[in-house]
Design a protein around this motif. Structure first.
Motif, PDB file in Angstrom:
ATOM      1  N   GLN A  68       0.818  -1.207   0.000  1.00 28.50           N
ATOM      2  CA  GLN A  68       0.000   0.000   0.000  1.00 28.50           C
ATOM      3  C   GLN A  68       0.856   1.262   0.000  1.00 28.50           C
ATOM      4  O   GLN A  68       2.007   1.240   0.447  1.00 28.50           O
ATOM      5  N   VAL A  69       0.258   2.327  -0.492  1.00 25.90           N
ATOM      6  CA  VAL A  69       0.942   3.624  -0.463  1.00 25.90           C
ATOM      7  C   VAL A  69       0.795   4.180   0.951  1.00 25.90           C
ATOM      8  O   VAL A  69      -0.304   4.282   1.479  1.00 25.90           O
ATOM      9  N   VAL A  70       1.934   4.530   1.561  1.00 27.22           N
ATOM     10  CA  VAL A  70       1.927   5.017   2.934  1.00 27.22           C
ATOM     11  C   VAL A  70       2.021   6.541   2.975  1.00 27.22           C
ATOM     12  O   VAL A  70       1.437   7.184   3.844  1.00 27.22           O
TER      13      VAL A  70
ATOM     14  N   ASN B  65       9.424  14.287  -6.164  1.00 33.19           N
ATOM     15  CA  ASN B  65       8.180  13.527  -6.243  1.00 33.19           C
ATOM     16  C   ASN B  65       8.456  12.046  -6.036  1.00 33.19           C
ATOM     17  O   ASN B  65       9.292  11.474  -6.737  1.00 33.19           O
ATOM     18  N   ALA B  66       7.765  11.479  -5.073  1.00 32.37           N
ATOM     19  CA  ALA B  66       7.942  10.049  -4.823  1.00 32.37           C
ATOM     20  C   ALA B  66       6.730   9.519  -4.095  1.00 32.37           C
ATOM     21  O   ALA B  66       5.938  10.284  -3.537  1.00 32.37           O
ATOM     22  N   VAL B  67       6.557   8.193  -4.148  1.00 32.76           N
ATOM     23  CA  VAL B  67       5.547   7.559  -3.305  1.00 32.76           C
ATOM     24  C   VAL B  67       6.285   6.657  -2.320  1.00 32.76           C
ATOM     25  O   VAL B  67       7.287   6.043  -2.665  1.00 32.76           O
ATOM     26  N   GLN B  68       5.783   6.633  -1.105  1.00 30.37           N
ATOM     27  CA  GLN B  68       6.358   5.741  -0.107  1.00 30.37           C
ATOM     28  C   GLN B  68       5.417   4.551   0.008  1.00 30.37           C
ATOM     29  O   GLN B  68       4.239   4.708   0.317  1.00 30.37           O
ATOM     30  N   LEU B  69       5.949   3.352  -0.284  1.00 27.20           N
ATOM     31  CA  LEU B  69       5.133   2.147  -0.229  1.00 27.20           C
ATOM     32  C   LEU B  69       5.489   1.340   1.014  1.00 27.20           C
ATOM     33  O   LEU B  69       6.643   1.358   1.464  1.00 27.20           O
ATOM     34  N   GLY B  70       4.498   0.642   1.537  1.00 21.47           N
ATOM     35  CA  GLY B  70       4.721  -0.247   2.664  1.00 21.47           C
ATOM     36  C   GLY B  70       4.223  -1.628   2.316  1.00 21.47           C
ATOM     37  O   GLY B  70       3.269  -1.779   1.564  1.00 21.47           O
ATOM     38  N   CYS B  71       4.916  -2.656   2.834  1.00 17.11           N
ATOM     39  CA  CYS B  71       4.599  -4.029   2.452  1.00 17.11           C
ATOM     40  C   CYS B  71       4.654  -4.918   3.689  1.00 17.11           C
ATOM     41  O   CYS B  71       5.381  -4.618   4.648  1.00 17.11           O
TER      42      CYS B  71
ATOM     43  N   ARG C 257       5.775  -3.945   7.463  1.00 14.12           N
ATOM     44  CA  ARG C 257       7.078  -4.503   7.787  1.00 14.12           C
ATOM     45  C   ARG C 257       8.206  -3.734   7.112  1.00 14.12           C
ATOM     46  O   ARG C 257       9.251  -3.484   7.675  1.00 14.12           O
ATOM     47  N   LYS C 258       7.952  -3.392   5.847  1.00 16.88           N
ATOM     48  CA  LYS C 258       9.022  -2.804   5.044  1.00 16.88           C
ATOM     49  C   LYS C 258       8.478  -1.568   4.343  1.00 16.88           C
ATOM     50  O   LYS C 258       7.378  -1.609   3.796  1.00 16.88           O
ATOM     51  N   VAL C 259       9.235  -0.485   4.413  1.00 18.23           N
ATOM     52  CA  VAL C 259       8.793   0.767   3.787  1.00 18.23           C
ATOM     53  C   VAL C 259       9.882   1.241   2.841  1.00 18.23           C
ATOM     54  O   VAL C 259      11.060   1.282   3.211  1.00 18.23           O
ATOM     55  N   VAL C 260       9.486   1.545   1.597  1.00 19.60           N
ATOM     56  CA  VAL C 260      10.459   1.978   0.586  1.00 19.60           C
ATOM     57  C   VAL C 260       9.856   3.119  -0.208  1.00 19.60           C
ATOM     58  O   VAL C 260       8.655   3.151  -0.453  1.00 19.60           O
ATOM     59  N   GLU C 261      10.718   4.081  -0.580  1.00 20.67           N
ATOM     60  CA  GLU C 261      10.262   5.174  -1.437  1.00 20.67           C
ATOM     61  C   GLU C 261      10.643   4.906  -2.881  1.00 20.67           C
ATOM     62  O   GLU C 261      11.718   4.377  -3.155  1.00 20.67           O
ATOM     63  N   PHE C 262       9.737   5.240  -3.797  1.00 19.51           N
ATOM     64  CA  PHE C 262      10.034   5.139  -5.229  1.00 19.51           C
ATOM     65  C   PHE C 262       9.835   6.509  -5.852  1.00 19.51           C
ATOM     66  O   PHE C 262       8.766   7.108  -5.700  1.00 19.51           O
TER      67      PHE C 262
ATOM     68  N   ASN D 232       2.318  10.669 -11.974  1.00 19.85           N
ATOM     69  CA  ASN D 232       2.139   9.270 -11.581  1.00 19.85           C
ATOM     70  C   ASN D 232       2.088   9.067 -10.073  1.00 19.85           C
ATOM     71  O   ASN D 232       2.263   7.962  -9.583  1.00 19.85           O
ATOM     72  N   LEU D 233       1.874  10.150  -9.328  1.00 25.57           N
ATOM     73  CA  LEU D 233       1.715  10.005  -7.878  1.00 25.57           C
ATOM     74  C   LEU D 233       0.437   9.213  -7.597  1.00 25.57           C
ATOM     75  O   LEU D 233      -0.555   9.352  -8.313  1.00 25.57           O
ATOM     76  N   ILE D 234       0.471   8.363  -6.567  1.00 25.85           N
ATOM     77  CA  ILE D 234      -0.692   7.528  -6.248  1.00 25.85           C
ATOM     78  C   ILE D 234      -1.249   7.990  -4.908  1.00 25.85           C
ATOM     79  O   ILE D 234      -0.484   8.377  -4.009  1.00 25.85           O
ATOM     80  N   GLU D 235      -2.574   7.955  -4.790  1.00 24.44           N
ATOM     81  CA  GLU D 235      -3.227   8.354  -3.539  1.00 24.44           C
ATOM     82  C   GLU D 235      -2.755   7.489  -2.378  1.00 24.44           C
ATOM     83  O   GLU D 235      -2.514   6.286  -2.549  1.00 24.44           O
ATOM     84  N   VAL D 236      -2.661   8.105  -1.194  1.00 26.51           N
ATOM     85  CA  VAL D 236      -2.265   7.370   0.003  1.00 26.51           C
ATOM     86  C   VAL D 236      -3.342   6.343   0.341  1.00 26.51           C
ATOM     87  O   VAL D 236      -4.532   6.651   0.265  1.00 26.51           O
ATOM     88  N   GLY D 237      -2.933   5.129   0.704  1.00 24.73           N
ATOM     89  CA  GLY D 237      -3.882   4.083   1.084  1.00 24.73           C
ATOM     90  C   GLY D 237      -4.232   3.144  -0.046  1.00 24.73           C
ATOM     91  O   GLY D 237      -4.786   2.079   0.187  1.00 24.73           O
ATOM     92  N   GLU D 238      -3.907   3.511  -1.285  1.00 27.90           N
ATOM     93  CA  GLU D 238      -4.202   2.637  -2.431  1.00 27.90           C
ATOM     94  C   GLU D 238      -3.312   1.398  -2.373  1.00 27.90           C
ATOM     95  O   GLU D 238      -2.152   1.471  -1.959  1.00 27.90           O
ATOM     96  N   GLU D 239      -3.875   0.281  -2.826  1.00 27.08           N
ATOM     97  CA  GLU D 239      -3.107  -0.964  -2.822  1.00 27.08           C
ATOM     98  C   GLU D 239      -2.677  -1.297  -4.254  1.00 27.08           C
ATOM     99  O   GLU D 239      -3.489  -1.247  -5.181  1.00 27.08           O
TER     100      GLU D 239
END
Lengths: 126, 279
Positions: free
Chosen positions: B34-36, B47-53, B78-83, B89-96
């Motif tokens: 998900q986008v965190v 510009n980046a999205v932070q994803l969590g997995c 568990r794991k958080v990474v920025e892309f 191409n920014l994605i809304e927070v909470g989207e999977e």
């Protein structure tokens, strides 16, 4: 079941191969698909199975040894290969080990394997 | 530039193809990706999205991270990474993000932390040849040999390949091909090996050394879009079923009408015959 085992089981099911019960020491005949140019035909390869590896899983394989024009030839087949048309058991051998590599150093009479007289097919897995 | 994904390396297996070929594949799994958070030019300068997995226990997550996740409205990850992504191409927070993000045949770059080998000698670490087995060599068969010249320069040059720590470094393998994806289970199968041990986290990105594929989904393949499509398909199916039913009903009515007409006609003709007979 973990994901890898699940994926492998699914693939085995979709491949839908009928693999007879055989082990090292058995004489088997393998129908192997050969592509010549555009047309494919099935080539027979008959010999003694001298080893089976990695069980019944997707990575399973078996080695078939035969004497071709006086020269020993061994071929390894993946058990679930889509190139295998059929596997037939010609003769069941009575052997006491899992790998018959000692046959490589033997020729003629000493390379014979006795036949199983009381073969019992294993129960189908539930 | 669109977002990559974080995936868990599950292990390797093989796929048999119809033409008799077998290909080795690495199985990667997207686990609740998900986008965190978002990083934007105005607030962060990029510009980046932070994803969590993955899923982490709330009580084992630090107070600060718990706040961060709760702000995004997602479970602790568990794991958080920025892309880094392009602003469009920014994605809304909470989207999977789901596994359909990549399509079969696409080339990707996969990064991971390699398996640690500990302190390794020159032969293992740098593919040195070692020394000879005989001809007076004693004890040092696997040593690296000479490390330089003599009094001039009188030192070992910096960067000289020697024994030392090997592995546990971040490595990117480029231009790996995606063989199969399964969005229901979140599985991506990639041809060949991927850095890292089983169970480790890897990041998958579109290949930088290949042209950007035209049929890639922008900004990302999202669970919400999939659900929307599913709902639309279901609605369409229901509508189609209703239409088919109406059509069937209409046909039945028509047939009944035709039958009634035929009956009436037959009756009329028999009556006419009767009349003729009477006359």
């Amino acid at each position: 079941m973990d994901l890898i085992a699940q994926l492998e089981a699914e693939q085995i099911a979709t491949l839908g191969k009928t693999i007879p019960d055989f082990k090292a020491g058995d004489t088997i005949r393998v129908g192997f698909k050969v592509t010549e140019g555009t047309r494919t035909r099935v080539q027979n390869y008959e010999g003694v199975c001298i080893s089976r590896k990695n069980g019944k899983g997707i990575a399973g394989s078996f080695t078939v040894r035969k004497i071709s024009f006086g020269e020993g030839v061994e071929r390894v087949f993946p058990l679930h290969s889509t190139n295998i048309d059929y596997i037939e058991v010609v003769r069941r051998g009575r052997v006491r080990r899992a790998k018959m590599y000692y046959l490589r150093s033997r020729r003629g009479k000493s390379a014979r394997i006795a036949e199983v007289s009381n073969y019992k097919a294993p129960k189908a897995e539930a | 530039m669109r977002s990559g994904v974080i995936a868990k390396k599950i292990g390797m297996t093989r796929l048999f193809l119809e033409d008799g070929k077998q290909i080795p594949v690495t199985v990667l799994q997207l686990d609740n990706l998900q986008v965190v958070a978002q990083r934007t030019d105005e607030t962060n300068g990029y510009n980046a999205v932070q994803l969590g997995c993955g899923a982490a226990k709330a009580k084992r997550t630090s107070q600060a991270m718990r706040g961060h996740f709760s702000k995004a409205g997602v479970e602790p990850k568990r794991k958080v990474v920025e892309f880094r992504v392009a602003p469009e191409n920014l994605i809304e927070v909470g989207e999977e993000i789901i596994a359909d993000h990549y399509f079969e045949g696409q080339f990707v770059d996969v990064s991971g932390i390699t398996i640690g080998k500990g302190f390794a000698g020159g032969m293992k670490r740098h593919n040195f040849g070692g020394l000879r087995a005989t001809h007076g060599v004693s004890i040092s068969h696997r040593s690296h040999g000479s490390t330089g010249q003599c009094q001039n320069p009188g030192k070992v040059f910096k960067g000289k390949k020697m024994a030392g720590h090997m592995g546990s470094v971040r490595v990117t393998t480029q231009n790996l091909q995606v063989v199969k994806t399964d969005s229901d289970r979140g599985v991506i199968m990639i041809k060949g090996a991927v850095p890292g041990p089983k169970g480790s986290w890897v990041t998958v990105k579109d290949a930088v050394k290949k042209p950007f594929p035209e049929n890639a989904i922008l900004p990302a393949a999202l669970m919400s879009a999939k659900k929307e499509a599913q709902r639309a398909a279901e609605e369409a199916a229901v509508a189609a079923a209703a239409e088919a039913e109406a059509e069937a009903k209409r046909l039945a009515e028509e047939q009944a009408a035709a039958e009634a007409a035929a009956l009436a006609e037959a009756e009329a003709s028999t009556e006419a015959e009767k009349k003729e007979g009477e006359e």
